[in-house]
Design an enzyme around this catalytic site. Structure first.
Site, short mmCIF file in Angstrom:
data_model
loop_
_atom_site.label_atom_id
_atom_site.label_comp_id
_atom_site.label_asym_id
_atom_site.label_seq_id
_atom_site.Cartn_x
_atom_site.Cartn_y
_atom_site.Cartn_z
N HIS A 166 -56.78 1.57 20.73
CA HIS A 166 -56.17 0.25 20.66
C HIS A 166 -55.44 0.02 21.98
CE1 HIS A 166 -56.26 1.14 16.12
NE2 HIS A 166 -57.32 0.43 16.47
N GLU A 335 -48.76 8.63 15.86
CA GLU A 335 -48.23 7.27 16.01
C GLU A 335 -46.84 7.30 16.62
OE1 GLU A 335 -49.79 4.46 15.36
OE2 GLU A 335 -51.45 5.03 14.03
ZN LIG Z 1 -53.64 2.18 17.00
#
Ligand SMILES: [Zn+2]
Length: 375
Positions: A166, A335
């Site tokens: 991303h 994350e």
């Molecule tokens: Zn991501």
């Protein structure tokens, strides 16, 4: 007064920018996609004058929850990125600034430029025991690059690290930069211990096209790469296709896929408890790695995160789940926050490029504790 985003990873739509006290902006969607959340632009104006900026339509952004408690990131010199106190209400993020210089940059998070990416690859491949390989091309014709660190041999564990599927999650490449600087430091004890037992394959940027285009979440044709791992193709997702093929060629004993989360103000990992074939061995590996990371850094925690998958219910189109399943290996999605780590809040900088860099280094130290147990 002028607002521009016509540069690497720039993204803003100017609705109105005449009155400094009423600047109205929106964020462009990723190409051929409905996702948007990443912004990056430059304000050129009169210094020491008050400005009020509003970014609208955010109730339709990819993660509306991401704006609650979020503060915009800004810089004068494009080196130091600090937080600008911001407020979110009714789909609009607003912040007030009195620029100290006539030019000021704003972004969703400290940008990681394509040039810096090329610099990182060039520097790394000039170091001892590191080789750069180009796997193929993206849809916009950029290189898909992997760095191999360590001398391969059949006994050594194969550890893969991928980042920035991303593209708006720039903290992921700051993390990789920190990790690489430590791994390629020939006086670093963790690096020495690891490289005697393992070879690393590191993809610092899984989505260079989306990064340059100023996307949040997708590649040049609007494909979310982290939902492509079951059926990647050269037509839609060459980034995943090429990397997965290379993983099959080298073998894989551990995988970390590095991301940023818009909403949750903590660092956390998401494991593969929902894949078919999840067993005590994988659970023990996951627990050992988490325990080691908790010991190494107070930036990590294991209370807040995504809900755990039910047995057999993992989404196998997601990178780390697909990899855990195919290679029967330890695989985590890592994350980091866009906002701050609420366990160690820093109102001036929030979660930052430098903390991401340090977290990458600390992760490497934690891998030392599991490397002997892999496979
Ligand atoms: Zn991501």
């Amino acid at each position: 007064m002028k607002i521009t985003s016509n540069f690497d990873s720039g993204n803003i739509k100017v609705i109105e920018a005449v009155d400094p006290l009423n600047i109205q902006l929106e964020i462009n969607k990723d190409n051929q996609s409905d996702f948007f959340q990443w912004f990056h632009f430059r304000l050129e104006t009169t210094a020491f004058q008050n400005h009020k900026l509003h970014i609208n339509n955010l109730e339709n952004s990819a993660y509306p929850d991401g704006w609650e408690g979020y503060h915009a990131v800004a810089s004068y010199d494009r080196q130091t990125w600090f937080r600008v106190p911001s407020e979110y209400a009714n789909g609009t993020l607003s912040f007030e600034v009195e620029p100290e210089c006539s030019s000021m940059y704003f972004a969703y998070f400290a940008p990681y430029s394509y040039d810096r990416h090329l610099d990182l690859l060039a520097w790394a491949q000039s170091q001892h025991a590191c080789e750069l390989e180009t796997l193929g091309e993206t849809l916009d014709g950029r290189d898909m690059s992997v760095l191999r660190v360590g001398i391969p041999s059949s006994e050594k564990k194969k550890i893969w690290i991928t980042a920035r599927q991303h593209p708006g999650e720039t903290m992921a490449e700051w993390y990789v930069e920190g990790l690489l600087h430590k791994l390629l430091d020939d006086e670093d004890p963790h690096a020495a211990a690891l490289l005697s037992k393992a070879v690393f394959y590191i993809v610092p940027n899984m989505n260079p096209d989306g990064s340059v285009r100023g996307h949040l979440r997708t590649n040049a044709k609007g494909v979310n790469l982290n939902r492509e791992w079951q059926t990647p193709s050269m037509e839609n997702s060459p980034e995943v296709f090429l990397v997965l093929n290379k993983m099959r060629e080298t073998g894989l004993d551990m995988h970390l896929d590095i991301h940023g989360d818009e909403a949750i103000p903590f660092n956390f990992v998401a494991g593969s408890e929902g894949i078919p074939g999840y067993d005590d061995r994988l659970k023990e590996l996951e627990d050992s790695f988490k325990a080691a990371l908790l010991t190494v850094t107070p930036e990590f925690q294991d209370e807040h995160g995504y809900p755990k998958d039910e047995p057999g219910q993992a989404n196998l189109t997601v990178g780390s789940s697909a990899v855990a399943h195919e290679f029967n290996a330890l695989a985590y999605t890592v994350e980091m926050p866009f906002k701050d780590n609420d366990d160690l809040p820093d109102p001036d900088y929030g979660w930052s490029d430098r903390r991401s860099y340090q977290f990458g280094q600390d992760t490497l130290a934690a891998i030392v504790n599991v490397v002997d147990k892999l496979r």
